[in-house]
Scaffold this motif. Structure first.
Motif, PDB file in Angstrom:
ATOM      1  N   ALA A  48     -31.027 -19.887   6.814  1.00 22.79           N
ATOM      2  CA  ALA A  48     -31.702 -20.945   6.062  1.00 22.79           C
ATOM      3  C   ALA A  48     -32.762 -21.654   6.892  1.00 22.79           C
ATOM      4  O   ALA A  48     -33.341 -22.653   6.445  1.00 22.79           O
ATOM      5  CB  ALA A  48     -30.676 -21.956   5.552  1.00 22.79           C
ATOM      6  N   MET A  49     -33.019 -21.149   8.103  1.00 19.93           N
ATOM      7  CA  MET A  49     -34.025 -21.711   9.017  1.00 19.93           C
ATOM      8  C   MET A  49     -33.658 -23.103   9.500  1.00 19.93           C
ATOM      9  O   MET A  49     -34.526 -23.877   9.918  1.00 19.93           O
ATOM     10  CB  MET A  49     -35.422 -21.743   8.361  1.00 19.93           C
ATOM     11  CG  MET A  49     -35.903 -20.412   7.861  1.00 19.93           C
ATOM     12  SD  MET A  49     -37.463 -20.526   6.946  1.00 19.93           S
ATOM     13  CE  MET A  49     -37.149 -19.343   5.643  1.00 19.93           C
ATOM     14  N   MET A  50     -32.367 -23.426   9.443  1.00 22.25           N
ATOM     15  CA  MET A  50     -31.902 -24.742   9.876  1.00 22.25           C
ATOM     16  C   MET A  50     -31.411 -24.750  11.323  1.00 22.25           C
ATOM     17  O   MET A  50     -31.202 -25.813  11.896  1.00 22.25           O
ATOM     18  CB  MET A  50     -30.773 -25.213   8.957  1.00 22.25           C
ATOM     19  CG  MET A  50     -31.181 -25.401   7.512  1.00 22.25           C
ATOM     20  SD  MET A  50     -32.466 -26.650   7.310  1.00 22.25           S
ATOM     21  CE  MET A  50     -31.568 -28.122   7.786  1.00 22.25           C
ATOM     22  N   LEU A  82     -29.981 -23.949   0.958  1.00 14.06           N
ATOM     23  CA  LEU A  82     -28.637 -23.914   1.546  1.00 14.06           C
ATOM     24  C   LEU A  82     -27.758 -24.950   0.863  1.00 14.06           C
ATOM     25  O   LEU A  82     -28.116 -26.123   0.787  1.00 14.06           O
ATOM     26  CB  LEU A  82     -28.716 -24.192   3.047  1.00 14.06           C
ATOM     27  CG  LEU A  82     -27.400 -24.295   3.810  1.00 14.06           C
ATOM     28  CD1 LEU A  82     -26.608 -22.994   3.742  1.00 14.06           C
ATOM     29  CD2 LEU A  82     -27.665 -24.668   5.273  1.00 14.06           C
ATOM     30  N   LEU A  83     -26.615 -24.497   0.368  1.00 21.48           N
ATOM     31  CA  LEU A  83     -25.633 -25.383  -0.243  1.00 21.48           C
ATOM     32  C   LEU A  83     -24.458 -25.501   0.709  1.00 21.48           C
ATOM     33  O   LEU A  83     -23.788 -24.510   1.013  1.00 21.48           O
ATOM     34  CB  LEU A  83     -25.176 -24.826  -1.593  1.00 21.48           C
ATOM     35  CG  LEU A  83     -24.296 -25.722  -2.459  1.00 21.48           C
ATOM     36  CD1 LEU A  83     -25.054 -26.987  -2.854  1.00 21.48           C
ATOM     37  CD2 LEU A  83     -23.845 -24.985  -3.710  1.00 21.48           C
ATOM     38  N   LEU A 147     -25.749 -28.645  -5.905  1.00 26.13           N
ATOM     39  CA  LEU A 147     -26.204 -27.356  -6.420  1.00 26.13           C
ATOM     40  C   LEU A 147     -27.481 -27.539  -7.231  1.00 26.13           C
ATOM     41  O   LEU A 147     -28.438 -26.763  -7.088  1.00 26.13           O
ATOM     42  CB  LEU A 147     -25.118 -26.700  -7.270  1.00 26.13           C
ATOM     43  CG  LEU A 147     -25.506 -25.389  -7.966  1.00 26.13           C
ATOM     44  CD1 LEU A 147     -26.007 -24.358  -6.973  1.00 26.13           C
ATOM     45  CD2 LEU A 147     -24.317 -24.832  -8.757  1.00 26.13           C
ATOM     46  N   ALA A 148     -27.520 -28.564  -8.085  1.00 23.55           N
ATOM     47  CA  ALA A 148     -28.734 -28.827  -8.859  1.00 23.55           C
ATOM     48  C   ALA A 148     -29.913 -29.090  -7.924  1.00 23.55           C
ATOM     49  O   ALA A 148     -31.028 -28.599  -8.149  1.00 23.55           O
ATOM     50  CB  ALA A 148     -28.515 -30.015  -9.791  1.00 23.55           C
ATOM     51  N   CYS A 160     -24.824 -20.071  -0.156  1.00 22.88           N
ATOM     52  CA  CYS A 160     -23.710 -20.931  -0.548  1.00 22.88           C
ATOM     53  C   CYS A 160     -22.652 -20.871   0.553  1.00 22.88           C
ATOM     54  O   CYS A 160     -21.909 -19.895   0.656  1.00 22.88           O
ATOM     55  CB  CYS A 160     -23.122 -20.470  -1.873  1.00 22.88           C
ATOM     56  SG  CYS A 160     -24.323 -20.402  -3.227  1.00 22.88           S
ATOM     57  N   ASP A 161     -22.600 -21.907   1.378  1.00 18.52           N
ATOM     58  CA  ASP A 161     -21.704 -21.926   2.528  1.00 18.52           C
ATOM     59  C   ASP A 161     -20.396 -22.616   2.154  1.00 18.52           C
ATOM     60  O   ASP A 161     -20.286 -23.832   2.220  1.00 18.52           O
ATOM     61  CB  ASP A 161     -22.376 -22.645   3.706  1.00 18.52           C
ATOM     62  CG  ASP A 161     -21.517 -22.606   4.971  1.00 18.52           C
ATOM     63  OD1 ASP A 161     -20.538 -21.828   5.006  1.00 18.52           O
ATOM     64  OD2 ASP A 161     -21.831 -23.346   5.908  1.00 18.52           O
TER      65      ASP A 161
END
Length: 230
Positions: A48-50, A82-83, A147-148, A160-161
């Motif tokens: 996620a490039m985080m 990223l969730l 999520l929204a 989705c982590d």
């Protein structure tokens, strides 16, 4: 294709990931399993490039990713969402749910229009919940808002982590159904990170495994059971 190649991550003297390579194709749900502490969330953050790894590279739709976090180009950052597992650590506690969902739009300088309300309805949030702050809603309701928020800019890849950890079965099923519908509608690639093998068998088109610190995931293989559409 979101492709991680030879990713190495170290925390101090501990090597968490050692030359891990992983591909997330479009229009596919790929499950990533493994025990706690094996590096699943670390790999998710890199993709996620985080999180900047100690070694290796990331490419997005054939283009090399030149930086991490704010140094990654905005056009690339917004292609991947990223969730997180713990929604309360991922939001500003002072914001109302409507403002949380609208955050990416504000950062991109876009007017929300009806999009926030439409996404809220899609994830199962009613108007009265949208006016509440995080401490006034349940974990499941807050994860629905997260999520929204992740879907507001229509990412091409959704990570989705452990998004369903500690949620009740009905909320888990609803969130998975929303992600599946989004994948079907947009052709997005989905990385489903979970230690719940039964969930991955129902949800993912293929699965890979991290078995321990520094290990590499196996080549994704077809799930033995049909993916749930509930």
């Amino acid at each position: 294709m979101l492709r991680a190649h030879d990713i190495t991550v170290r925390y101090g003297r501990r090597t968490v990931l050692d030359r891990v390579s992983f591909d997330l194709p479009p229009a596919t749900v790929v499950g990533l399993g493994g025990p706690s502490g094996c590096g699943k969330s670390t790999l998710a953050r890199v993709m996620a490039m985080m999180l900047r790894p100690a070694g290796g590279s990331l490419s997005l739709d054939g283009a090399p990713v030149p930086g991490w976090r704010q140094r990654a180009p905005r056009a690339m950052r917004t292609r991947v969402a990223l969730l997180y597992q713990q929604p309360r650590l991922a939001v500003d506690p002072k914001l109302r749910l409507r403002e949380i969902i609208a955050e990416p739009l504000a950062a991109a300088g876009r007017e929300p229009g009806r999009l926030v309300e439409e996404l809220a309805a899609e994830v199962g949030l009613t108007g009265d919940l949208m006016r509440r702050r995080p401490h006034e809603v349940s974990d499941g309701q807050l994860q629905r808002a997260c999520l929204a928020r992740a879907l507001t800019l229509e990412p091409g890849y959704l990570i989705c982590d452990e998004m369903t950890t500690m949620l009740d079965a009905s909320t888990q099923a609803h969130l998975v159904a929303v992600v599946n519908a989004y994948r079907d509608r947009t052709g997005a690639g989905v990385l489903a990170v979970s230690h719940d093998q039964a969930l991955l068998e129902r949800w993912a088109d293929s699965r890979a495994e991290l078995t321990g610190a520094g290990s590499r995931p196996v080549t994704p293989s077809p799930s033995p059971a049909p993916r749930s559409r509930s």
